[in-house]
Write an enzyme that holds these catalytic residues in place. Structure first.
Site, PDB file in Angstrom:
ATOM      1  N   GLN A   1       0.847  -1.199   0.000  1.00 28.59           N
ATOM      2  CA  GLN A   1       0.000   0.000   0.000  1.00 28.59           C
ATOM      3  C   GLN A   1       0.881   1.248   0.000  1.00 28.59           C
ATOM      4  OE1 GLN A   1      -2.298   0.264   3.605  1.00 28.59           O
ATOM      5  NE2 GLN A   1      -3.751   1.715   2.760  1.00 28.59           N
ATOM      6  N   GLY A   2       0.899   1.986  -1.115  1.00 23.22           N
ATOM      7  CA  GLY A   2       1.752   3.168  -1.223  1.00 23.22           C
ATOM      8  C   GLY A   2       0.947   4.436  -1.010  1.00 23.22           C
TER       9      GLY A   2
ATOM     10  N   SER B   1       1.294   6.578   2.447  1.00 18.10           N
ATOM     11  CA  SER B   1       2.019   7.548   3.279  1.00 18.10           C
ATOM     12  C   SER B   1       3.322   8.000   2.616  1.00 18.10           C
ATOM     13  CB  SER B   1       2.370   6.918   4.625  1.00 18.10           C
ATOM     14  OG  SER B   1       1.229   6.403   5.237  1.00 18.10           O
TER      15      SER B   1
ATOM     16  N   GLU C   1      -9.971  -1.284   5.457  1.00 17.33           N
ATOM     17  CA  GLU C   1      -8.908  -1.512   6.440  1.00 17.33           C
ATOM     18  C   GLU C   1      -9.443  -1.357   7.868  1.00 17.33           C
ATOM     19  OE1 GLU C   1      -5.432   0.930   5.793  1.00 17.33           O
ATOM     20  OE2 GLU C   1      -4.208  -0.299   7.114  1.00 17.33           O
TER      21      GLU C   1
HETATM   22  C1  LIG Z   1       2.807  -0.656  11.625  1.00 15.63           C
HETATM   23  C2  LIG Z   1       2.513   0.368  10.577  1.00 15.63           C
HETATM   24  C3  LIG Z   1       2.292  -0.048   9.288  1.00 15.63           C
HETATM   25  C4  LIG Z   1       2.023   0.887   8.292  1.00 15.63           C
HETATM   26  N1  LIG Z   1       1.838   0.450   6.997  1.00 15.63           N
HETATM   27  C5  LIG Z   1       1.614   1.353   6.020  1.00 15.63           C
HETATM   28  C6  LIG Z   1       1.494   0.924   4.659  1.00 15.63           C
HETATM   29  O1  LIG Z   1       1.587  -0.266   4.340  1.00 15.63           O
HETATM   30  N2  LIG Z   1       1.306   1.862   3.709  1.00 15.63           N
HETATM   31  C7  LIG Z   1       1.181   3.179   4.012  1.00 15.63           C
HETATM   32  O2  LIG Z   1       0.959   3.969   3.101  1.00 15.63           O
HETATM   33  N3  LIG Z   1       1.315   3.635   5.286  1.00 15.63           N
HETATM   34  C8  LIG Z   1       1.533   2.744   6.294  1.00 15.63           C
HETATM   35  N4  LIG Z   1       1.682   3.194   7.598  1.00 15.63           N
HETATM   36  C9  LIG Z   1       1.714   4.619   7.849  1.00 15.63           C
HETATM   37  C10 LIG Z   1       0.486   5.163   8.569  1.00 15.63           C
HETATM   38  O3  LIG Z   1      -0.615   5.193   7.727  1.00 15.63           O
HETATM   39  C11 LIG Z   1       0.876   6.538   9.092  1.00 15.63           C
HETATM   40  O4  LIG Z   1       1.902   6.369  10.054  1.00 15.63           O
HETATM   41  C12 LIG Z   1      -0.301   7.253   9.720  1.00 15.63           C
HETATM   42  O5  LIG Z   1      -1.244   7.616   8.748  1.00 15.63           O
HETATM   43  C13 LIG Z   1       0.144   8.515  10.492  1.00 15.63           C
HETATM   44  O6  LIG Z   1       0.951   9.339   9.712  1.00 15.63           O
HETATM   45  P1  LIG Z   1       2.393   9.853  10.199  1.00 15.63           P
HETATM   46  O7  LIG Z   1       3.166   8.669  10.686  1.00 15.63           O
HETATM   47  O8  LIG Z   1       2.978  10.660   9.090  1.00 15.63           O
HETATM   48  O9  LIG Z   1       2.088  10.757  11.458  1.00 15.63           O
HETATM   49  P2  LIG Z   1       1.612  12.289  11.446  1.00 15.63           P
HETATM   50  O10 LIG Z   1       0.486  12.445  10.490  1.00 15.63           O
HETATM   51  O11 LIG Z   1       2.801  13.169  11.258  1.00 15.63           O
HETATM   52  O12 LIG Z   1       1.030  12.434  12.924  1.00 15.63           O
HETATM   53  C14 LIG Z   1       1.879  12.646  14.055  1.00 15.63           C
HETATM   54  C15 LIG Z   1       0.984  12.831  15.275  1.00 15.63           C
HETATM   55  O13 LIG Z   1       0.164  13.996  15.118  1.00 15.63           O
HETATM   56  C16 LIG Z   1      -1.208  13.677  15.226  1.00 15.63           C
HETATM   57  N5  LIG Z   1      -1.996  14.470  14.270  1.00 15.63           N
HETATM   58  C17 LIG Z   1      -1.706  14.674  12.954  1.00 15.63           C
HETATM   59  N6  LIG Z   1      -2.668  15.427  12.392  1.00 15.63           N
HETATM   60  C18 LIG Z   1      -3.580  15.697  13.355  1.00 15.63           C
HETATM   61  C19 LIG Z   1      -4.804  16.428  13.386  1.00 15.63           C
HETATM   62  N7  LIG Z   1      -5.291  17.020  12.295  1.00 15.63           N
HETATM   63  N8  LIG Z   1      -5.499  16.475  14.556  1.00 15.63           N
HETATM   64  C20 LIG Z   1      -5.023  15.871  15.670  1.00 15.63           C
HETATM   65  N9  LIG Z   1      -3.855  15.170  15.703  1.00 15.63           N
HETATM   66  C21 LIG Z   1      -3.153  15.082  14.570  1.00 15.63           C
HETATM   67  C22 LIG Z   1      -1.295  12.209  14.869  1.00 15.63           C
HETATM   68  O14 LIG Z   1      -2.448  11.606  15.445  1.00 15.63           O
HETATM   69  C23 LIG Z   1      -0.003  11.665  15.461  1.00 15.63           C
HETATM   70  O15 LIG Z   1      -0.156  11.432  16.836  1.00 15.63           O
HETATM   71  C24 LIG Z   1       1.953   2.264   8.604  1.00 15.63           C
HETATM   72  C25 LIG Z   1       2.168   2.696   9.930  1.00 15.63           C
HETATM   73  C26 LIG Z   1       2.466   1.746  10.896  1.00 15.63           C
HETATM   74  C27 LIG Z   1       2.714   2.257  12.288  1.00 15.63           C
END
Ligand SMILES: Cc1cc2nc3c(=O)[nH]c(=O)nc-3n(C[C@H](O)[C@H](O)[C@H](O)COP(=O)(O)OP(=O)(O)OC[C@H]3O[C@@H](n4cnc5c(N)ncnc54)[C@H](O)[C@@H]3O)c2cc1C
Length: 415
Positions: free
Chosen positions: A128-129, A131, A246
């Site tokens: 899944q691409g 993030s 999901e």
């Molecule tokens: C085990 C695992 C597997 C994953 N697998 C995939 C995958 O296969 N493909 C893929 O595309 N992605 C994958 N991800 C990524 C996942 O979708 C992202 O980590 C997630 O969407 C959060 O984005 P970020 O890590 O950039 O955090 P950020 O968006 O930078 O968030 C950081 C913090 O700020 C908070 N925050 C951000 N915006 C807001 C808001 N508007 N209001 C309140 N709080 C906020 C968040 O809740 C979090 O606590 C995976 C993540 C994990 C942990």
């Protein structure tokens, strides 16, 4: 809520039980059953072909695309019987659960014919691409681009946290195809072959030795023009269908691994005497109560699916159930794993205390770092920290409920 099963569903259950008994290794599910690492490897490699031969992978899909055309209730009975025996029911999570249903809902006839059979027979693995380094929660700000060049899209950009990227044959990728459109409007959902020179995959190794997810770099990578799902610049809507799949998994079976975990926690608390600690007893019962709530919410989810409110249209009730369910189980599980550490006490920090054997529901198997063999329980503890992040963080689920379900004012945009 009608909790009974029809005679036809019970007959189907009996058919499944017979199939499972015939195909699972002898002794599976009996107390004391163990497999060596080699036996488990051989089982894992051979099982998808058996599932496929039985027609059990994605069995609710229509027969014209290789499914068995099972009814929703038959699909539930199927999930229940496999869960009862802890028999795996998937070939590839991303194919079976995310991109397959998305292609069924949004794909062209050609895409269905090209991709669905290979998802069903387990010969095509997916990642899944979505993030990117600066686009997680704010996914619509993504920067990876796709530009049409004759009959092909040319893709440039970087994805991150791509689970299973190092094994995948294809990626379902969100790309920006109209840089001038508002951010939610100029995105397309592309199916991109991974085995090509323009795609570089780098695994991200974690402290417990697992390297489940990757960074993926696209440099002039190519995908056929016709691999856009749901229309050019319509990718945001298509991606939301994938995210709903999901978040809405396993209505009546999702609680089972937690029931098993509760059993293990209680067993250990009794063995160590921790059960006599008033705080531990309270937390155990809180966990048990939440697992029961999860079970009942699963039945509510199923009822709304049977009543047709989970078809193509996503009403606010469905959105609320999906979002609350995701934040409820993930937060509950983090508290449960913290409780596990308190029950095991200092012993849980030792790596040579004989804890590295055994199993734990949901723990990643056989992928632990040599020399740092954390126990399956610790592995599950580590993974629980990620459960409030993947599939949309708890904070984002609360925003969804607040803004889209309750109609509260939108939160102020920062920056
Ligand atoms: C085990 C695992 C597997 C994953 N697998 C995939 C995958 O296969 N493909 C893929 O595309 N992605 C994958 N991800 C990524 C996942 O979708 C992202 O980590 C997630 O969407 C959060 O984005 P970020 O890590 O950039 O955090 P950020 O968006 O930078 O968030 C950081 C913090 O700020 C908070 N925050 C951000 N915006 C807001 C808001 N508007 N209001 C309140 N709080 C906020 C968040 O809740 C979090 O606590 C995976 C993540 C994990 C942990």
């Amino acid at each position: 809520m009608d909790l009974s099963y029809s005679p036809a569903d019970e007959a189907f259950r009996a058919e499944l039980r017979a199939w499972l008994e015939h195909h699972l290794p002898a002794g599976w599910g009996q107390p004391g059953f163990e497999m060596s690492a080699e036996e488990r490897k051989a089982f894992n490699e051979g099982w998808p072909a058996k599932l496929f031969a039985g027609g059990w992978i994605c069995a609710t899909w229509p027969t014209e695309y290789g499914g068995k055309g099972l009814t929703t209730m038959q699909g539930v009975v199927l999930a229940e019987e496999f869960a009862r025996l802890k028999a795996p029911l998937r070939a590839d999570f991303f194919g079976d659960t995310l991109v397959g249903p998305t292609i069924l809902q949004w794909g062209t006839e050609e895409q269905k014919k090209e991709f669905l059979p290979r998802i069903l027979n387990g010969t095509m693995r997916w990642c899944q691409g979505f993030s990117e380094p600066n686009s997680g929660s704010d996914l619509a700000s993504l920067k990876t681009t796709a530009v049409l060049d004759g009959d092909e899209w040319v893709i440039n950009g970087q994805k991150v946290w791509t689970t299973g990227g190092h094994h995948a044959d294809y990626c379902f990728l969100l790309t920006r195809t109209d840089p001038d459109a508002p951010k939610h409007k100029g995105i397309s959902y592309l199916l991109v072959p991974m085995h090509q020179p323009g795609v570089e995959v780098r695994g991200i190794t974690q402290p417990d030795g697992t390297a489940e997810f990757c960074e993926v770099f696209f440099t002039d990578a190519r995908a056929p023009k016709d691999n856009v799902v749901g229309g050019v610049n319509n990718g945001w809507k298509v991606a939301n269908s994938t995210l709903a799949f999901e978040r809405g998994q396993s209505a009546t079976t999702g609680h089972r691994r937690f029931e098993e975990e509760f059993r293990l926690l209680r067993e250990q608390a009794e063995a160590t005497g921790a059960i006599h600690d008033a705080g531990i007893r309270q937390r155990l019962m809180q966990y048990y109560t939440k697992v029961q709530i999860l079970k009942i919410n699963g039945l509510r989810n199923l009822t709304s699916a049977l009543n047709g409110s989970q078809g193509g249209r996503r009403d606010t009730g469905t959105i609320a159930l999906g979002a609350t369910n995701k934040m409820f189980w993930s937060e509950m599980h983090q508290r449960a794993m913290e409780l596990a550490l308190d029950i095991w006490g200092a012993e849980s920090m030792l790596i040579d205390a004989g804890l590295a054997s055994g199993s734990w529901p949901g723990a990643l198997r056989d992928k632990r770092r040599q020399g740092y063999p954390v126990s399956p329980m610790m592995s599950s503890f580590f993974f629980s920290r990620s459960e409030t992040i993947w599939g949309g963080t708890s904070q984002i689920q609360r925003n969804i409920v607040g803004e889209r379900v309750l109609g509260l004012p939108k939160e102020p945009q920062v920056g």
